[in-house]
Design a protein around this motif. Structure first.
Motif, mmCIF file in Angstrom:
data_model
loop_
_atom_site.group_PDB
_atom_site.id
_atom_site.type_symbol
_atom_site.label_atom_id
_atom_site.label_comp_id
_atom_site.label_asym_id
_atom_site.label_seq_id
_atom_site.Cartn_x
_atom_site.Cartn_y
_atom_site.Cartn_z
ATOM 1 N N GLN A 218 -49.115 51.217 15.484
ATOM 2 C CA GLN A 218 -49.068 50.255 14.377
ATOM 3 C C GLN A 218 -47.869 49.330 14.531
ATOM 4 O O GLN A 218 -47.915 48.157 14.166
ATOM 5 N N GLN A 219 -46.782 49.861 15.104
ATOM 6 C CA GLN A 219 -45.586 49.028 15.255
ATOM 7 C C GLN A 219 -45.520 48.318 16.594
ATOM 8 O O GLN A 219 -45.113 47.160 16.660
ATOM 9 N N ASN B 81 -52.629 37.730 4.952
ATOM 10 C CA ASN B 81 -52.428 39.173 4.989
ATOM 11 C C ASN B 81 -53.010 39.821 3.724
ATOM 12 O O ASN B 81 -53.725 40.830 3.778
ATOM 13 N N PHE C 133 -54.749 42.673 11.794
ATOM 14 C CA PHE C 133 -53.900 43.809 11.412
ATOM 15 C C PHE C 133 -54.260 44.263 9.997
ATOM 16 O O PHE C 133 -54.334 45.462 9.705
ATOM 17 N N ASN D 128 -44.190 43.593 13.053
ATOM 18 C CA ASN D 128 -43.015 43.124 12.313
ATOM 19 C C ASN D 128 -42.271 41.993 13.003
ATOM 20 O O ASN D 128 -41.427 41.346 12.383
ATOM 21 N N GLY E 224 -53.162 48.121 9.847
ATOM 22 C CA GLY E 224 -52.308 48.114 8.648
ATOM 23 C C GLY E 224 -52.722 49.214 7.690
ATOM 24 O O GLY E 224 -52.013 50.212 7.503
ATOM 25 N N ILE F 249 -43.990 39.483 10.956
ATOM 26 C CA ILE F 249 -43.531 39.501 9.560
ATOM 27 C C ILE F 249 -42.084 38.981 9.457
ATOM 28 O O ILE F 249 -41.767 38.181 8.611
ATOM 29 N N ILE G 266 -44.642 41.566 0.168
ATOM 30 C CA ILE G 266 -44.115 40.645 1.193
ATOM 31 C C ILE G 266 -44.328 39.201 0.731
ATOM 32 O O ILE G 266 -43.422 38.367 0.777
ATOM 33 N N ILE H 174 -48.127 46.557 -0.452
ATOM 34 C CA ILE H 174 -47.085 46.240 0.551
ATOM 35 C C ILE H 174 -47.164 44.746 0.877
ATOM 36 O O ILE H 174 -46.176 44.020 0.822
ATOM 37 N N VAL H 175 -48.382 44.285 1.169
ATOM 38 C CA VAL H 175 -48.493 42.881 1.605
ATOM 39 C C VAL H 175 -48.297 41.928 0.424
ATOM 40 O O VAL H 175 -47.778 40.831 0.589
ATOM 41 N N ASN I 48 -42.998 55.859 12.456
ATOM 42 C CA ASN I 48 -43.357 54.475 12.175
ATOM 43 C C ASN I 48 -42.106 53.632 11.907
ATOM 44 O O ASN I 48 -41.943 52.546 12.469
ATOM 45 N N PHE J 189 -41.629 48.583 -0.879
ATOM 46 C CA PHE J 189 -41.576 48.586 0.591
ATOM 47 C C PHE J 189 -41.785 47.148 1.091
ATOM 48 O O PHE J 189 -40.977 46.591 1.859
ATOM 49 N N THR K 152 -39.143 44.298 2.747
ATOM 50 C CA THR K 152 -39.430 43.815 4.102
ATOM 51 C C THR K 152 -39.429 42.291 4.120
ATOM 52 O O THR K 152 -38.913 41.657 5.029
ATOM 53 N N ASN L 19 -40.591 50.622 14.124
ATOM 54 C CA ASN L 19 -40.367 49.357 13.427
ATOM 55 C C ASN L 19 -38.982 48.820 13.827
ATOM 56 O O ASN L 19 -38.819 47.666 14.229
ATOM 57 N N GLN M 172 -51.396 49.665 0.725
ATOM 58 C CA GLN M 172 -51.150 48.627 1.741
ATOM 59 C C GLN M 172 -51.266 47.237 1.098
ATOM 60 O O GLN M 172 -50.502 46.333 1.414
ATOM 61 N N TRP N 53 -51.951 54.247 7.352
ATOM 62 C CA TRP N 53 -51.464 54.970 6.161
ATOM 63 C C TRP N 53 -52.571 55.815 5.553
ATOM 64 O O TRP N 53 -52.329 56.914 5.035
HETATM 65 C C1 BGC Z 1 -46.524 48.372 8.152
HETATM 66 C C2 BGC Z 1 -45.278 47.553 7.997
HETATM 67 C C3 BGC Z 1 -45.639 46.096 7.988
HETATM 68 C C4 BGC Z 1 -46.718 45.793 6.957
HETATM 69 C C5 BGC Z 1 -47.177 44.365 7.117
HETATM 70 C C6 BGC Z 1 -47.471 48.044 7.026
HETATM 71 O O1 BGC Z 1 -48.622 48.817 7.140
HETATM 72 O O2 BGC Z 1 -46.216 49.751 8.144
HETATM 73 O O3 BGC Z 1 -44.370 47.859 9.020
HETATM 74 O O4 BGC Z 1 -44.510 45.297 7.719
HETATM 75 O O5 BGC Z 1 -47.813 46.673 7.079
HETATM 76 O O6 BGC Z 1 -48.423 44.034 6.668
#
Ligand code: BGC
Length: 481
Positions: free
Chosen positions: A262-263, A299, A361, A268, A366, A271, A155, A151-152, A393, A30, A34, A397, A148, A370
């Protein structure tokens, strides 16, 4: 900070961390996607002579695919299990990542990214659900937020890959294709992982559920209590239609509102457009890119803080403190762009505000969004309800990232950031009054407690404690230790 590590040692067996890591690879995919596309797009554009519309389609098709994927997987997570849905999403991801790497035109790339979106949307909610259903309650917050963290991390790695492949021939193909590696790890790794004990018990496979819990829990009394709790909840009657009924509505409102907030606090835009925002402040292209990597790193660091502390101080306090941080940093950004005097006096203020924003966040909305959607829904509705929150979500986004540049055109930079700050204030009020504390309770206790509140059996204060009171007592405990 030792709280999570200490609890984890006494509550869980090492296998649980392998399980959480493999499951959270879904979060990595994810995040990777992104993060990777903004850099890759710079090279895709000349390669395909892509128009603005085609570029938007390349970005947006993934988000649309994610909405479709999340909707479908609400059904799949029930019908074919959390485990096999995750294997499927890893497999689709691998195929679509390779397809996008070999795409011969903008339309083909758009199609490949739609399919990639199906996998990302699926992975985005099955991962937290699966981890929450396996984790012992006392470390559930940290373990689910592992997703999470991935996720970061995804990124950040994507930003770094974009940076490293800048000068390589056909670089964008590498950038997109490399996503196949974690995809293979997810699909292959999940084949070896057990089913969720909650999913097993819904099907009467209690012995298998006990065996799974025994593999991950260190304390046997915890296992028996959990089995008894799940059995009680499974025995309660319920149908899919309950999702629109009055009983579930308060939780659905909380989940969907968290998804929207959150959005719409604009995460984003930062991001996807951090370099653009930093260029607004007068940074050169190369320092804007370096500063963006620094934002990605912040992050990650603050998400680690959340993983370590969410189970100690509870979800609400992080949600509230993080949202205050978002409001303040957005207001500062608004002021920065409004006043030439401020810009002149403190030229680095925008970068500082962006860093405070991302840190806020990372400790609050963030991970907490979830985490909470994996905790607040009754077992028999967990899949569809979580799917609904996830689709919402992804939808928001899409909306926020596609309106950002037009919004800046219409309202100006100051107006746009102040608008997001205003949204933050509404979010703060909502969180303060409507979001329950879920820390330290089993998923079944949360279900029963929220059920009690709906019937007026429990006091409202029990479910929505003053964040300050809970926090102060935890803090006192931590100081005493
Ligand atoms: C969000 C994403 C976001 C990411 C960034 C996630 O929890 O759902 O939309 O890009 O966090 O830290």
């Amino acid at each position: 900070m030792s709280g999570f590590i200490h609890e984890a040692r006494s509550e869980a067996k090492p296998f649980l961390f392998v399980l959480a890591l493999v499951a959270a690879l879904g979060g990595f995919l994810f995040g990777y996607d992104t993060g990777v596309i903004s850099g890759a797009l710079l090279f895709i554009k000349p390669a395909f002579h892509a128009s603005a519309l085609q570029q938007q389609a390349i970005i947006g098709s993934l988000l649309i695919g994610a909405m479709v994927g999340a909707t479908a997987s609400g059904y799949l997570a029930e019908a074919m299990s959390r485990k096999w849905t995750k294997v499927l999403s890893g497999g689709i991801y691998v195929g679509a990542a390779l397809w996008s790497a070999f795409a011969s035109g903008a339309t083909e790339l758009t199609a490949a990214r739609f399919v990639l979106g199906l996998a990302v949307g699926t992975a985005s909610f099955v991962a937290p659900m699966y981890i929450a259903e396996v984790a012992p309650r006392r470390i559930r917050g940290g373990l689910v937020s592992f997703n999470q963290l991935m996720i970061v991390a995804g990124i950040l790695i994507a930003y770094i890959i974009d940076f490293l492949f800048k000068g390589v021939a056909d670089n964008w193909r590498w950038m997109l294709g490399l996503g196949a590696i974690p995809g293979v790890a997810l699909a292959a790794g999940m084949v070896w992982m057990p089913h969720s004990p909650r999913w097993l018990m819904e099907r009467g496979r209690d012995e298998e559920a006990r065996a799974v819990l025994a593999k991950v829990h260190r304390r046997s009394e915890g296992i028996e209590k959990e089995i008894a709790d799940i059995r009680r909840i499974v025995a309660e009657e319920g149908s899919l239609r309950d999702i629109i009924g009055a009983k579930v509505r308060p939780m659905l409102i909380v989940g969907v509102a968290l998804a929207i907030f959150q959005q719409i606090v604009g995460i984003n835009t930062v991001i996807y457009y951090a370099p653009t925002i930093l260029r607004f402040t007068g940074s050169s292209v190369s320092s804007a890119i370096t500063q963006t990597v620094f934002i990605g790193l912040t992050n990650v660091v603050f998400t680690v803080v959340a993983v370590l502390l969410l189970d100690r101080f509870g979800r609400r306090v992080f949600l509230m403190v993080g949202t205050v941080g978002l409001i303040v940093s957005l207001a500062v950004l608004g002021i920065f762009f409004a006043s030439a005097g401020v810009r002149h006096a403190v030229p680095d203020l925008a970068l500082i505000a962006l860093i405070v924003y991302i840190a806020s966040f990372a400790i609050g909305l963030g991970p907490v969004f979830w985490l909470m959607i994996s905790e607040i829904f009754p077992l028999h509705l967990r899949s569809p309800a979580m799917a609904l929150c996830t689709v919402t979500n992804w939808g928001f986004n899409f909306l926020v990232s596609f309106t950002f540049l037009s919004l800046v055109g219409a309202l100006g930079k100051t107006g746009t950031f102040l608008l997001y700050a205003g949204v933050g204030v509404v979010a703060l009020i909502f969180f303060g009054t409507r979001v329950p504390e879920t820390n330290g309770r089993s998923l079944e206790e949360i279900e029963q407690q929220l059920h009690g509140i709906r019937r007026g059996k429990a006091s409202r204060r029990g479910a929505v404690p003053a964040a300050g009171t809970a926090f102060v007592s935890k803090l006192k405990g931590a100081i005493r230790e």
